[in-house]
Design a protein around this motif. Structure first.
Motif, PDB file in Angstrom:
ATOM      1  N   THR A  31       6.668 -16.427  -7.341  1.00 41.26           N
ATOM      2  CA  THR A  31       6.054 -17.503  -6.568  1.00 41.26           C
ATOM      3  C   THR A  31       4.621 -17.146  -6.189  1.00 41.26           C
ATOM      4  N   MET A  32       4.408 -15.900  -5.769  1.00 40.34           N
ATOM      5  CA  MET A  32       3.058 -15.447  -5.413  1.00 40.34           C
ATOM      6  C   MET A  32       2.133 -15.510  -6.628  1.00 40.34           C
ATOM      7  N   GLN A  33       2.614 -15.035  -7.760  1.00 37.42           N
ATOM      8  CA  GLN A  33       1.784 -15.039  -8.967  1.00 37.42           C
ATOM      9  C   GLN A  33       1.484 -16.461  -9.431  1.00 37.42           C
ATOM     10  N   ALA A  34       2.448 -17.355  -9.310  1.00 38.17           N
ATOM     11  CA  ALA A  34       2.216 -18.752  -9.688  1.00 38.17           C
ATOM     12  C   ALA A  34       1.149 -19.388  -8.801  1.00 38.17           C
ATOM     13  N   ALA A  35       1.021 -18.887  -7.563  1.00 38.75           N
ATOM     14  CA  ALA A  35       0.013 -19.401  -6.634  1.00 38.75           C
ATOM     15  C   ALA A  35      -1.335 -18.701  -6.811  1.00 38.75           C
ATOM     16  N   GLY A  36      -1.391 -17.715  -7.725  1.00 40.78           N
ATOM     17  CA  GLY A  36      -2.656 -17.039  -8.007  1.00 40.78           C
ATOM     18  C   GLY A  36      -2.855 -15.718  -7.300  1.00 40.78           C
ATOM     19  N   PHE A  37      -1.813 -15.198  -6.656  1.00 42.14           N
ATOM     20  CA  PHE A  37      -1.903 -13.919  -5.948  1.00 42.14           C
ATOM     21  C   PHE A  37      -1.194 -12.851  -6.775  1.00 42.14           C
ATOM     22  N   TYR A  38      -1.974 -11.845  -7.228  1.00 42.04           N
ATOM     23  CA  TYR A  38      -1.427 -10.813  -8.112  1.00 42.04           C
ATOM     24  C   TYR A  38      -1.459  -9.421  -7.500  1.00 42.04           C
ATOM     25  N   TYR A  39      -2.161  -9.236  -6.391  1.00 39.67           N
ATOM     26  CA  TYR A  39      -2.249  -7.921  -5.749  1.00 39.67           C
ATOM     27  C   TYR A  39      -1.078  -7.818  -4.779  1.00 39.67           C
ATOM     28  N   LEU A  40       0.100  -7.502  -5.335  1.00 41.10           N
ATOM     29  CA  LEU A  40       1.342  -7.482  -4.561  1.00 41.10           C
ATOM     30  C   LEU A  40       1.815  -6.057  -4.323  1.00 41.10           C
ATOM     31  N   THR A  41       2.227  -5.779  -3.100  1.00 38.29           N
ATOM     32  CA  THR A  41       2.846  -4.499  -2.777  1.00 38.29           C
ATOM     33  C   THR A  41       4.196  -4.791  -2.131  1.00 38.29           C
ATOM     34  N   GLU A  42       5.041  -3.793  -2.129  1.00 35.48           N
ATOM     35  CA  GLU A  42       6.385  -3.990  -1.584  1.00 35.48           C
ATOM     36  C   GLU A  42       6.778  -2.800  -0.741  1.00 35.48           C
ATOM     37  N   GLN A  43       7.726  -3.053   0.158  1.00 34.81           N
ATOM     38  CA  GLN A  43       8.168  -1.998   1.070  1.00 34.81           C
ATOM     39  C   GLN A  43       9.618  -2.265   1.472  1.00 34.81           C
ATOM     40  N   ASP A  44      10.380  -1.203   1.613  1.00 39.67           N
ATOM     41  CA  ASP A  44      11.749  -1.281   2.114  1.00 39.67           C
ATOM     42  C   ASP A  44      11.660  -1.582   3.610  1.00 39.67           C
ATOM     43  N   ALA A  45      12.121  -2.755   4.020  1.00 39.56           N
ATOM     44  CA  ALA A  45      12.006  -3.190   5.408  1.00 39.56           C
ATOM     45  C   ALA A  45      12.902  -2.405   6.356  1.00 39.56           C
ATOM     46  N   THR A  46      13.865  -1.643   5.822  1.00 42.84           N
ATOM     47  CA  THR A  46      14.769  -0.882   6.694  1.00 42.84           C
ATOM     48  C   THR A  46      14.142   0.439   7.139  1.00 42.84           C
ATOM     49  N   GLY A  47      13.024   0.812   6.558  1.00 48.29           N
ATOM     50  CA  GLY A  47      12.380   2.076   6.912  1.00 48.29           C
ATOM     51  C   GLY A  47      12.943   3.272   6.177  1.00 48.29           C
ATOM     52  N   GLN A  48      13.863   3.051   5.238  1.00 49.06           N
ATOM     53  CA  GLN A  48      14.465   4.155   4.499  1.00 49.06           C
ATOM     54  C   GLN A  48      13.611   4.615   3.321  1.00 49.06           C
ATOM     55  N   GLY A  49      12.556   3.876   3.014  1.00 46.11           N
ATOM     56  CA  GLY A  49      11.648   4.268   1.943  1.00 46.11           C
ATOM     57  C   GLY A  49      12.218   4.126   0.540  1.00 46.11           C
ATOM     58  N   ARG A  50      13.238   3.316   0.371  1.00 46.20           N
ATOM     59  CA  ARG A  50      13.830   3.131  -0.946  1.00 46.20           C
ATOM     60  C   ARG A  50      12.894   2.323  -1.845  1.00 46.20           C
ATOM     61  N   LEU A  51      12.990   2.569  -3.149  1.00 43.85           N
ATOM     62  CA  LEU A  51      12.224   1.806  -4.128  1.00 43.85           C
ATOM     63  C   LEU A  51      13.007   0.559  -4.497  1.00 43.85           C
ATOM     64  N   LEU A  52      12.305  -0.528  -4.691  1.00 38.23           N
ATOM     65  CA  LEU A  52      12.943  -1.788  -5.056  1.00 38.23           C
ATOM     66  C   LEU A  52      13.073  -1.838  -6.575  1.00 38.23           C
ATOM     67  N   ILE A  53      14.091  -1.157  -7.094  1.00 40.13           N
ATOM     68  CA  ILE A  53      14.273  -1.039  -8.547  1.00 40.13           C
ATOM     69  C   ILE A  53      14.741  -2.362  -9.145  1.00 40.13           C
ATOM     70  N   ASN A  54      15.815  -2.919  -8.625  1.00 40.70           N
ATOM     71  CA  ASN A  54      16.336  -4.200  -9.111  1.00 40.70           C
ATOM     72  C   ASN A  54      15.936  -5.267  -8.097  1.00 40.70           C
ATOM     73  N   ASP A  55      14.803  -5.935  -8.352  1.00 33.74           N
ATOM     74  CA  ASP A  55      14.225  -6.871  -7.392  1.00 33.74           C
ATOM     75  C   ASP A  55      15.154  -8.011  -7.001  1.00 33.74           C
ATOM     76  N   ARG A  56      16.075  -8.363  -7.876  1.00 33.27           N
ATOM     77  CA  ARG A  56      16.960  -9.501  -7.591  1.00 33.27           C
ATOM     78  C   ARG A  56      18.035  -9.159  -6.554  1.00 33.27           C
ATOM     79  N   ASN A  57      18.204  -7.875  -6.244  1.00 31.45           N
ATOM     80  CA  ASN A  57      19.187  -7.454  -5.243  1.00 31.45           C
ATOM     81  C   ASN A  57      18.574  -7.300  -3.855  1.00 31.45           C
ATOM     82  N   TRP A  58      17.329  -7.731  -3.712  1.00 37.19           N
ATOM     83  CA  TRP A  58      16.611  -7.591  -2.443  1.00 37.19           C
ATOM     84  C   TRP A  58      16.157  -8.970  -1.981  1.00 37.19           C
ATOM     85  N   VAL A  59      16.042  -9.139  -0.664  1.00 40.31           N
ATOM     86  CA  VAL A  59      15.570 -10.393  -0.086  1.00 40.31           C
ATOM     87  C   VAL A  59      14.363 -10.077   0.803  1.00 40.31           C
TER      88      VAL A  59
END
Length: 100
Positions: A45-73
């Motif tokens: 959705t962000m890319q379709a709107a023209g935003f490509y500088y995207l970063t991600e973070q584990d909101a729980t503070g555990q520092g996990r990597l978002l490997i399978n993006d579809r399993n995260w909200v």
């Protein structure tokens, strides 16, 4: 038969730097609200709107990597949805695994 190179020309060419091509102007748009979407759909959705500088973070503070993006909200984003921003603005998506 002897072949000789033609005499070199004594005229010099200008070494003045040529102006570089004009850089495209940065577009401004409205940041979509992607809170509540699965992380992959949020990125799309962000890319379709023209935003490509995207970063991600584990909101729980555990520092996990978002490997399978579809399993995260996405639970929060910065800047917030509805904000006007340049297309090169860094967008932070904070996500947690679905069901957490």
């Amino acid at each position: 038969m002897t072949v000789t190179a033609p005499p070199s020309s004594s005229t010099s060419t200008s070494t003045t730097p040529q102006p570089s091509a004009a850089r495209p102007s940065v577009q401004t748009g409205v940041v979509p609200n992607v809170v509540g979407l699965n992380h992959q759909l949020a990125q799309d959705t962000m890319q379709a709107a023209g935003f490509y500088y995207l970063t991600e973070q584990d909101a729980t503070g555990q520092g996990r990597l978002l490997i399978n993006d579809r399993n995260w909200v996405v639970v929060s984003q910065s800047p917030a949805g509805g904000t006007k921003a340049a297309s090169d603005t860094k967008i932070l998506l904070r996500s947690k695994k679905i069901g957490e």
